[in-house]
Design a protein around this motif. Structure first.
Motif, PDB file in Angstrom:
ATOM      1  N   ILE A  41      -9.660  -6.333   5.957  1.00  0.00           N
ATOM      2  CA  ILE A  41      -8.223  -6.353   5.664  1.00  0.00           C
ATOM      3  C   ILE A  41      -7.416  -6.066   6.930  1.00  0.00           C
ATOM      4  O   ILE A  41      -7.927  -5.490   7.896  1.00  0.00           O
ATOM      5  CB  ILE A  41      -7.821  -5.358   4.546  1.00  0.00           C
ATOM      6  CG1 ILE A  41      -8.069  -3.908   4.969  1.00  0.00           C
ATOM      7  CG2 ILE A  41      -8.543  -5.685   3.249  1.00  0.00           C
ATOM      8  CD1 ILE A  41      -7.487  -2.881   3.995  1.00  0.00           C
ATOM      9  N   VAL A  42      -6.152  -6.467   6.889  1.00  0.00           N
ATOM     10  CA  VAL A  42      -5.185  -6.191   7.943  1.00  0.00           C
ATOM     11  C   VAL A  42      -4.070  -5.375   7.299  1.00  0.00           C
ATOM     12  O   VAL A  42      -3.548  -5.758   6.258  1.00  0.00           O
ATOM     13  CB  VAL A  42      -4.598  -7.500   8.529  1.00  0.00           C
ATOM     14  CG1 VAL A  42      -3.567  -7.195   9.596  1.00  0.00           C
ATOM     15  CG2 VAL A  42      -5.705  -8.394   9.070  1.00  0.00           C
ATOM     16  N   VAL A  43      -3.715  -4.263   7.921  1.00  0.00           N
ATOM     17  CA  VAL A  43      -2.644  -3.410   7.409  1.00  0.00           C
ATOM     18  C   VAL A  43      -1.500  -3.448   8.415  1.00  0.00           C
ATOM     19  O   VAL A  43      -1.686  -3.158   9.599  1.00  0.00           O
ATOM     20  CB  VAL A  43      -3.130  -1.957   7.197  1.00  0.00           C
ATOM     21  CG1 VAL A  43      -1.997  -1.063   6.730  1.00  0.00           C
ATOM     22  CG2 VAL A  43      -4.286  -1.923   6.212  1.00  0.00           C
ATOM     23  N   LYS A  44      -0.324  -3.843   7.909  1.00  0.00           N
ATOM     24  CA  LYS A  44       0.866  -3.972   8.752  1.00  0.00           C
ATOM     25  C   LYS A  44       1.990  -3.138   8.166  1.00  0.00           C
ATOM     26  O   LYS A  44       2.139  -3.072   6.962  1.00  0.00           O
ATOM     27  CB  LYS A  44       1.323  -5.437   8.785  1.00  0.00           C
ATOM     28  CG  LYS A  44       0.299  -6.393   9.337  1.00  0.00           C
ATOM     29  CD  LYS A  44       0.724  -7.836   9.131  1.00  0.00           C
ATOM     30  CE  LYS A  44       1.969  -8.138   9.923  1.00  0.00           C
ATOM     31  NZ  LYS A  44       2.372  -9.545   9.861  1.00  0.00           N
TER      32      LYS A  44
ATOM     33  N   LEU B 179       0.841  -1.200   0.000  1.00  0.00           N
ATOM     34  CA  LEU B 179       0.000   0.000   0.000  1.00  0.00           C
ATOM     35  C   LEU B 179       0.873   1.246   0.000  1.00  0.00           C
ATOM     36  O   LEU B 179       1.834   1.322   0.758  1.00  0.00           O
ATOM     37  CB  LEU B 179      -0.899   0.011   1.240  1.00  0.00           C
ATOM     38  CG  LEU B 179      -1.796  -1.216   1.430  1.00  0.00           C
ATOM     39  CD1 LEU B 179      -2.466  -1.170   2.788  1.00  0.00           C
ATOM     40  CD2 LEU B 179      -2.812  -1.298   0.311  1.00  0.00           C
ATOM     41  N   SER B 180       0.504   2.207  -0.842  1.00  0.00           N
ATOM     42  CA  SER B 180       1.265   3.454  -0.848  1.00  0.00           C
ATOM     43  C   SER B 180       0.372   4.673  -0.640  1.00  0.00           C
ATOM     44  O   SER B 180       0.874   5.773  -0.475  1.00  0.00           O
ATOM     45  CB  SER B 180       2.058   3.591  -2.148  1.00  0.00           C
ATOM     46  OG  SER B 180       1.194   3.549  -3.255  1.00  0.00           O
ATOM     47  N   SER B 181      -0.951   4.464  -0.656  1.00  0.00           N
ATOM     48  CA  SER B 181      -1.864   5.586  -0.439  1.00  0.00           C
ATOM     49  C   SER B 181      -3.161   5.065   0.165  1.00  0.00           C
ATOM     50  O   SER B 181      -3.427   3.860   0.167  1.00  0.00           O
ATOM     51  CB  SER B 181      -2.166   6.295  -1.767  1.00  0.00           C
ATOM     52  OG  SER B 181      -2.933   5.440  -2.601  1.00  0.00           O
ATOM     53  N   PHE B 182      -3.973   5.991   0.648  1.00  0.00           N
ATOM     54  CA  PHE B 182      -5.255   5.584   1.221  1.00  0.00           C
ATOM     55  C   PHE B 182      -6.172   4.994   0.152  1.00  0.00           C
ATOM     56  O   PHE B 182      -6.974   4.116   0.438  1.00  0.00           O
ATOM     57  CB  PHE B 182      -5.935   6.756   1.932  1.00  0.00           C
ATOM     58  CG  PHE B 182      -7.168   6.316   2.666  1.00  0.00           C
ATOM     59  CD1 PHE B 182      -7.070   5.558   3.832  1.00  0.00           C
ATOM     60  CD2 PHE B 182      -8.427   6.626   2.177  1.00  0.00           C
ATOM     61  CE1 PHE B 182      -8.199   5.121   4.492  1.00  0.00           C
ATOM     62  CE2 PHE B 182      -9.562   6.194   2.836  1.00  0.00           C
ATOM     63  CZ  PHE B 182      -9.450   5.448   4.004  1.00  0.00           C
TER      64      PHE B 182
ATOM     65  N   LEU C 116      -9.870  -2.908   0.379  1.00  0.00           N
ATOM     66  CA  LEU C 116     -11.003  -3.132   1.273  1.00  0.00           C
ATOM     67  C   LEU C 116     -12.272  -3.425   0.475  1.00  0.00           C
ATOM     68  O   LEU C 116     -13.059  -4.314   0.839  1.00  0.00           O
ATOM     69  CB  LEU C 116     -11.200  -1.912   2.182  1.00  0.00           C
ATOM     70  CG  LEU C 116     -12.219  -2.036   3.309  1.00  0.00           C
ATOM     71  CD1 LEU C 116     -11.899  -3.217   4.213  1.00  0.00           C
ATOM     72  CD2 LEU C 116     -12.242  -0.755   4.134  1.00  0.00           C
ATOM     73  N   ASN C 117     -12.484  -2.741  -0.616  1.00  0.00           N
ATOM     74  CA  ASN C 117     -13.645  -3.015  -1.472  1.00  0.00           C
ATOM     75  C   ASN C 117     -13.573  -4.411  -2.080  1.00  0.00           C
ATOM     76  O   ASN C 117     -14.595  -5.061  -2.289  1.00  0.00           O
ATOM     77  CB  ASN C 117     -13.762  -1.969  -2.594  1.00  0.00           C
ATOM     78  CG  ASN C 117     -14.227  -0.628  -2.072  1.00  0.00           C
ATOM     79  OD1 ASN C 117     -14.901  -0.548  -1.051  1.00  0.00           O
ATOM     80  ND2 ASN C 117     -13.829   0.432  -2.755  1.00  0.00           N
TER      81      ASN C 117
ATOM     82  N   VAL D 244      -0.406  -2.547  13.873  1.00  0.00           N
ATOM     83  CA  VAL D 244      -1.249  -3.347  12.981  1.00  0.00           C
ATOM     84  C   VAL D 244      -2.665  -2.807  13.096  1.00  0.00           C
ATOM     85  O   VAL D 244      -3.163  -2.566  14.194  1.00  0.00           O
ATOM     86  CB  VAL D 244      -1.190  -4.841  13.367  1.00  0.00           C
ATOM     87  CG1 VAL D 244      -2.171  -5.655  12.534  1.00  0.00           C
ATOM     88  CG2 VAL D 244       0.216  -5.386  13.200  1.00  0.00           C
ATOM     89  N   PHE D 245      -3.320  -2.612  11.937  1.00  0.00           N
ATOM     90  CA  PHE D 245      -4.686  -2.076  11.910  1.00  0.00           C
ATOM     91  C   PHE D 245      -5.602  -3.047  11.196  1.00  0.00           C
ATOM     92  O   PHE D 245      -5.224  -3.665  10.201  1.00  0.00           O
ATOM     93  CB  PHE D 245      -4.708  -0.707  11.217  1.00  0.00           C
ATOM     94  CG  PHE D 245      -3.881   0.324  11.925  1.00  0.00           C
ATOM     95  CD1 PHE D 245      -4.400   1.032  12.986  1.00  0.00           C
ATOM     96  CD2 PHE D 245      -2.570   0.574  11.513  1.00  0.00           C
ATOM     97  CE1 PHE D 245      -3.628   1.981  13.660  1.00  0.00           C
ATOM     98  CE2 PHE D 245      -1.791   1.515  12.178  1.00  0.00           C
ATOM     99  CZ  PHE D 245      -2.321   2.219  13.251  1.00  0.00           C
ATOM    100  N   PHE D 246      -6.817  -3.167  11.711  1.00  0.00           N
ATOM    101  CA  PHE D 246      -7.839  -4.025  11.117  1.00  0.00           C
ATOM    102  C   PHE D 246      -8.972  -3.139  10.595  1.00  0.00           C
ATOM    103  O   PHE D 246      -9.443  -2.270  11.310  1.00  0.00           O
ATOM    104  CB  PHE D 246      -8.390  -4.989  12.158  1.00  0.00           C
ATOM    105  CG  PHE D 246      -7.357  -5.922  12.724  1.00  0.00           C
ATOM    106  CD1 PHE D 246      -7.143  -7.160  12.144  1.00  0.00           C
ATOM    107  CD2 PHE D 246      -6.592  -5.549  13.811  1.00  0.00           C
ATOM    108  CE1 PHE D 246      -6.175  -8.019  12.659  1.00  0.00           C
ATOM    109  CE2 PHE D 246      -5.625  -6.390  14.335  1.00  0.00           C
ATOM    110  CZ  PHE D 246      -5.422  -7.628  13.756  1.00  0.00           C
ATOM    111  N   PHE D 247      -9.355  -3.346   9.344  1.00  0.00           N
ATOM    112  CA  PHE D 247     -10.460  -2.586   8.753  1.00  0.00           C
ATOM    113  C   PHE D 247     -11.511  -3.567   8.276  1.00  0.00           C
ATOM    114  O   PHE D 247     -11.208  -4.618   7.759  1.00  0.00           O
ATOM    115  CB  PHE D 247      -9.977  -1.757   7.550  1.00  0.00           C
ATOM    116  CG  PHE D 247      -8.984  -0.667   7.917  1.00  0.00           C
ATOM    117  CD1 PHE D 247      -9.422   0.568   8.349  1.00  0.00           C
ATOM    118  CD2 PHE D 247      -7.626  -0.900   7.833  1.00  0.00           C
ATOM    119  CE1 PHE D 247      -8.510   1.561   8.663  1.00  0.00           C
ATOM    120  CE2 PHE D 247      -6.708   0.074   8.145  1.00  0.00           C
ATOM    121  CZ  PHE D 247      -7.147   1.308   8.568  1.00  0.00           C
TER     122      PHE D 247
END
Length: 156
Positions: free
Chosen positions: A140-143, A124-127, A134-135, A153-156
């Motif tokens: 998803i998990v972002v690490k 990932l390089s941008s929102f 996510l779509n 670590v973030f969970f969306f």
């Protein structure tokens, strides 16, 4: 081995010995071995010596000793490439370098190892990358690339 007792080196980058190193020093002593803790910056390749710490049964003391018989290494200590490369040719390492999380994943993906167990992964390089992934996957998990031990670590 260089002497009667096995000399084990524990190489870590930019850290002082902590609880794990102390536990390993006690275990080494129980088995008749000595453990030295050192950083790549404390290695003198020309003289075959290391500056670091040795545990004297109650506390860590600064020391200078010859190269150990074996080195317990970790990935972070590989950032000093010259020391890592030269030491690994002279002294056995317990953990040969296999790469970071991304490199290991890419090797597994490219080699088709356990494809049914691989988690869809993207850099990932941008929102907008986060939104698109996510779509596509709903959860998803972002690490972080260089994260460890579940930090950031973030969970969306």
């Amino acid at each position: 081995m260089t002497g009667e007792r096995l000399h084990i080196g524990m190489m870590r980058a930019n850290r002082r010995p902590g609880a794990n190193a102390t536990a390993l020093a006690h275990a080494a002593h129980m088995f008749g071995a000595d453990l030295s803790f050192f950083n790549p910056g404390g290695v003198n390749l020309d003289k075959g010596r290391i500056r670091g710490w040795r545990y004297d049964t109650t506390r860590w003391c600064r020391c200078e000793v010859s190269l150990p018989d074996v080195i317990i290494n970790d990935y972070s200590s590989s950032k000093n490439g010259k020391v890592w490369k030269t030491l690994s040719r002279r002294v056995p390492f317990t953990s040969p370098p296999i790469g970071d999380k991304t490199e290991i994943f890419e090797r597994m993906r490219d080699g088709a190892f356990y494809p049914d167990l691989q988690i869809p992964t993207v850099r990932l390089s941008s929102f907008s990358d986060v939104e698109a992934f996510l779509n596509l996957h709903r959860k998803i998990v972002v690490k972080p690339q260089d994260g460890s031990q579940g930090r950031d670590v973030f969970f969306f």
